[in-house]
Every structure is written in structure tokens, then in C-alpha cells.
Design an enzyme around this catalytic site. Structure first.
Site, mmCIF file in Angstrom:
data_model
loop_
_atom_site.group_PDB
_atom_site.id
_atom_site.type_symbol
_atom_site.label_atom_id
_atom_site.label_comp_id
_atom_site.label_asym_id
_atom_site.label_seq_id
_atom_site.Cartn_x
_atom_site.Cartn_y
_atom_site.Cartn_z
ATOM 1 N N GLY A 1 0.779 -1.226 0.000
ATOM 2 C CA GLY A 1 0.000 0.000 0.000
ATOM 3 C C GLY A 1 0.810 1.276 0.000
ATOM 4 O O GLY A 1 0.331 2.310 -0.433
ATOM 5 N N ASP A 2 2.038 1.229 0.475
ATOM 6 C CA ASP A 2 2.911 2.408 0.497
ATOM 7 C C ASP A 2 4.358 1.932 0.401
ATOM 8 O O ASP A 2 5.177 2.202 1.261
ATOM 9 C CB ASP A 2 2.686 3.226 1.772
ATOM 10 C CG ASP A 2 3.415 4.561 1.743
ATOM 11 O OD1 ASP A 2 3.845 4.993 0.661
ATOM 12 O OD2 ASP A 2 3.565 5.168 2.817
ATOM 13 N N TYR A 3 4.643 1.202 -0.663
ATOM 14 C CA TYR A 3 5.954 0.573 -0.836
ATOM 15 C C TYR A 3 6.972 1.604 -1.310
ATOM 16 O O TYR A 3 7.435 1.597 -2.440
ATOM 17 C CB TYR A 3 5.835 -0.595 -1.813
ATOM 18 C CG TYR A 3 6.971 -1.585 -1.745
ATOM 19 C CD1 TYR A 3 7.180 -2.336 -0.603
ATOM 20 C CD2 TYR A 3 7.825 -1.765 -2.823
ATOM 21 C CE1 TYR A 3 8.217 -3.247 -0.539
ATOM 22 C CE2 TYR A 3 8.859 -2.688 -2.761
ATOM 23 C CZ TYR A 3 9.054 -3.413 -1.618
ATOM 24 O OH TYR A 3 10.078 -4.315 -1.555
ATOM 25 N N SER A 4 7.297 2.539 -0.408
ATOM 26 C CA SER A 4 8.268 3.584 -0.715
ATOM 27 C C SER A 4 9.592 3.245 -0.038
ATOM 28 O O SER A 4 9.647 2.434 0.889
ATOM 29 C CB SER A 4 7.762 4.938 -0.233
ATOM 30 O OG SER A 4 7.650 4.945 1.172
#
Length: 91
Positions: A12-15
Site C-alpha cells: 500500500g505504500d511501498y516507498s
């Protein structure tokens, strides 16, 4: 909205800020964990691919290509990429 959907479990927020890399020589480095699982769920795989690909932009196109190669993706779907990058702006 893209007409193609490929639902998988996504982070979901693979930063880069949320990825833990194992210490060691570059050839032995690998993702060892992730933090901030608030957006974990089922979504199109491009939700994660788009965010990671966009973060790698600061390291140049070679880093982005290496990421896609390691993932096994020969070509990006530009429409899905653009949609998920725009969608991420709401979070």
C-alpha cells in the site's frame, strides 16, 4: 481508471522510506522487512509498483529498470502507472 485489474496483497505504500534493507555487501543486500503497514490489503499490484518505481526516480532510469527486471516486469503499463501515482496523492 484502468480497465485491467490484477488484485494481489499489496503493501500500500511501498516507498523507500518504508523498506528495511539487510546490511551487507551490495550483492547480498535484500529487503528484510517493511514498516508502516496501515495500507496493507488487496489492490492492483501497480499500487506498490508505481510507488516504488516513482521513488527510484531519484537514482535514475537504470535503478528503475533494475527494479522492474528484478520484479520480472518487462514493460510498464503507462496507464496503470499514472492512475496509481495519481491515486497515491490522496493519501
Amino acid at each position: 481508471r484502468p480497465s485491467v485489474a490484477d488484485p494481489v496483497v499489496t503493501y500500500g505504500d511501498y516507498s523507500l522510506d518504508n523498506i528495511l534493507i539487510a546490511d551487507g555487501p551490495i550483492t547480498d543486500s535484500h529487503v528484510s522487512g517493511c514498516i508502516d503497514l496501515g495500507r496493507l490489503g488487496v489492490a492492483d499490484r501497480y499500487q506498490d509498483l508505481a510507488i516504488a518505481w516513482n521513488c527510484l526516480d531519484e537514482f535514475g532510469p537504470d535503478a528503475q529498470r533494475a527494479f522492474l527486471d528484478a520484479y520480472g516486469l518487462a514493460e510498464l503499463d503507462a496507464d496503470r502507472l499514472a492512475f496509481h501515482l495519481a491515486l497515491d496523492e490522496f493519501f
